[in-house]
Design a protein around this motif. Structure first.
Motif, PDB file in Angstrom:
ATOM      1  N   ALA A  38       0.833  -1.204   0.000  1.00 27.81           N
ATOM      2  CA  ALA A  38       0.000   0.000   0.000  1.00 27.81           C
ATOM      3  C   ALA A  38       0.869   1.256   0.000  1.00 27.81           C
ATOM      4  CB  ALA A  38      -0.939  -0.005   1.201  1.00 27.81           C
ATOM      5  N   ALA A  39       1.931   1.266   0.812  1.00 29.00           N
ATOM      6  CA  ALA A  39       2.827   2.424   0.871  1.00 29.00           C
ATOM      7  C   ALA A  39       3.508   2.646  -0.471  1.00 29.00           C
ATOM      8  CB  ALA A  39       3.856   2.233   1.983  1.00 29.00           C
ATOM      9  N   ALA A  40       3.948   1.578  -1.099  1.00 30.21           N
ATOM     10  CA  ALA A  40       4.601   1.702  -2.405  1.00 30.21           C
ATOM     11  C   ALA A  40       3.640   2.279  -3.439  1.00 30.21           C
ATOM     12  CB  ALA A  40       5.121   0.342  -2.866  1.00 30.21           C
ATOM     13  N   ALA A  41       2.391   1.840  -3.418  1.00 31.21           N
ATOM     14  CA  ALA A  41       1.396   2.372  -4.354  1.00 31.21           C
ATOM     15  C   ALA A  41       1.141   3.852  -4.088  1.00 31.21           C
ATOM     16  CB  ALA A  41       0.089   1.583  -4.241  1.00 31.21           C
ATOM     17  N   MET A  42       1.108   4.246  -2.817  1.00 27.35           N
ATOM     18  CA  MET A  42       0.899   5.652  -2.470  1.00 27.35           C
ATOM     19  C   MET A  42       2.067   6.514  -2.936  1.00 27.35           C
ATOM     20  SD  MET A  42      -0.710   5.290   1.343  1.00 27.35           S
ATOM     21  CE  MET A  42      -0.855   7.032   1.641  1.00 27.35           C
ATOM     22  N   ALA A  44       4.166   5.726  -5.539  1.00 27.78           N
ATOM     23  CA  ALA A  44       4.426   5.588  -6.975  1.00 27.78           C
ATOM     24  C   ALA A  44       3.476   6.397  -7.850  1.00 27.78           C
ATOM     25  CB  ALA A  44       4.347   4.109  -7.366  1.00 27.78           C
ATOM     26  N   ASN A  45       2.277   6.630  -7.394  1.00 23.35           N
ATOM     27  CA  ASN A  45       1.271   7.283  -8.237  1.00 23.35           C
ATOM     28  C   ASN A  45       1.231   8.779  -7.970  1.00 23.35           C
ATOM     29  OD1 ASN A  45       0.046   4.928  -9.605  1.00 23.35           O
ATOM     30  ND2 ASN A  45      -0.283   4.288  -7.482  1.00 23.35           N
ATOM     31  N   GLN A  46       1.789   9.524  -8.915  1.00 23.42           N
ATOM     32  CA  GLN A  46       1.873  10.971  -8.792  1.00 23.42           C
ATOM     33  C   GLN A  46       0.776  11.633  -9.623  1.00 23.42           C
ATOM     34  OE1 GLN A  46       5.376  13.320 -10.273  1.00 23.42           O
ATOM     35  NE2 GLN A  46       6.029  12.970  -8.153  1.00 23.42           N
ATOM     36  N   GLY A  51      -1.391  22.431  -9.749  1.00 26.25           N
ATOM     37  CA  GLY A  51      -0.181  22.629 -10.525  1.00 26.25           C
ATOM     38  C   GLY A  51       1.075  22.009  -9.938  1.00 26.25           C
ATOM     39  N   ALA A  52       0.984  21.393  -8.776  1.00 21.81           N
ATOM     40  CA  ALA A  52       2.166  20.787  -8.154  1.00 21.81           C
ATOM     41  C   ALA A  52       2.041  19.260  -8.185  1.00 21.81           C
ATOM     42  CB  ALA A  52       2.296  21.255  -6.715  1.00 21.81           C
ATOM     43  N   PRO A  53       3.108  18.561  -8.570  1.00 19.61           N
ATOM     44  CA  PRO A  53       3.055  17.092  -8.566  1.00 19.61           C
ATOM     45  C   PRO A  53       3.099  16.564  -7.128  1.00 19.61           C
ATOM     46  CG  PRO A  53       5.226  17.857  -9.265  1.00 19.61           C
ATOM     47  CD  PRO A  53       4.372  19.072  -9.078  1.00 19.61           C
ATOM     48  N   ARG A  54       2.132  15.739  -6.782  1.00 17.55           N
ATOM     49  CA  ARG A  54       2.024  15.198  -5.422  1.00 17.55           C
ATOM     50  C   ARG A  54       1.634  13.728  -5.479  1.00 17.55           C
ATOM     51  NH1 ARG A  54       4.677  18.946  -4.459  1.00 17.55           N
ATOM     52  NH2 ARG A  54       4.074  20.811  -3.360  1.00 17.55           N
ATOM     53  N   THR A  55       1.818  13.050  -4.333  1.00 20.87           N
ATOM     54  CA  THR A  55       1.369  11.670  -4.163  1.00 20.87           C
ATOM     55  C   THR A  55       0.564  11.588  -2.871  1.00 20.87           C
ATOM     56  OG1 THR A  55       3.284  10.987  -2.842  1.00 20.87           O
ATOM     57  CG2 THR A  55       3.488  10.790  -5.257  1.00 20.87           C
ATOM     58  N   TYR A  56      -0.199  10.512  -2.727  1.00 18.06           N
ATOM     59  CA  TYR A  56      -0.920  10.328  -1.469  1.00 18.06           C
ATOM     60  C   TYR A  56       0.057  10.122  -0.310  1.00 18.06           C
ATOM     61  CZ  TYR A  56      -5.557  10.421  -3.419  1.00 18.06           C
ATOM     62  OH  TYR A  56      -6.719  10.831  -4.014  1.00 18.06           O
TER      63      TYR A  56
END
Length: 152
Positions: A38-42, A44-46, A51-56
């Motif tokens: 779950a942490a890896a998926a959070m 990896a998905n940006q 306007g700013a690139p973020r992940t969960y």
């Protein structure tokens, strides 16, 4: 005990809560298995947010640090309120009750979404704040202010 002592205890408990939240929660190691998947998926998905690139994962880390900041500031505020109870007596009571309600709500939230350790800590903090509320005394400064107000 005096209200100031209860507030000092609440301050120390809140600071310990902040430290443990940071060490174990925000920067704690993710265990292998479903949690690490779950942490890896959070991570990896940006996606773009305003306007700013973020992940969960960034949101999770950022909110965790925000909680740490607020817990630390609350620890400082409780210490300062302990000093204020000596000179302003009942004037701090509304603030104390607001924090009692907030910590009871946090305990319910922690029970629902997290685990028992923060629930117990938050209930202990709420109890200390409640006892401070119950034991705060009318001070000479407050009594003098009322006497002057009654005269004017």
């Amino acid at each position: 005990m005096k209200a100031a002592v209860y507030l000092r205890i609440a301050s120390v408990l809140t600071f310990v809560h902040a430290v443990l939240h940071t060490v174990g929660g925000v920067f704690g190691k993710v265990e292998p298995g479903p949690a690490s998947v779950a942490a890896a998926a959070m991570q990896a998905n940006q996606f773009l947010v305003l306007g700013a690139p973020r992940t969960y994962w960034m949101f999770l880390r950022g909110m965790g640090l925000a909680v740490t900041i607020f817990l630390t500031i609350e620890a400082v505020v409780f210490w300062q309120l302990g000093t204020l109870t000596k000179t302003h007596g009942r004037g701090v009571r509304p603030m104390l009750m607001a924090f009692v309600v907030a910590y009871l709500a946090m305990a319910v939230n922690s029970y629902e979404y997290f685990f028992l350790a923060p629930v117990i800590t938050e209930l202990l903090i709420a109890a200390c704040l409640g006892m401070a509320f119950a034991t705060v005394k009318e001070t000479e400064a407050t009594e003098a202010g009322r006497a002057v107000g009654a005269l004017g």
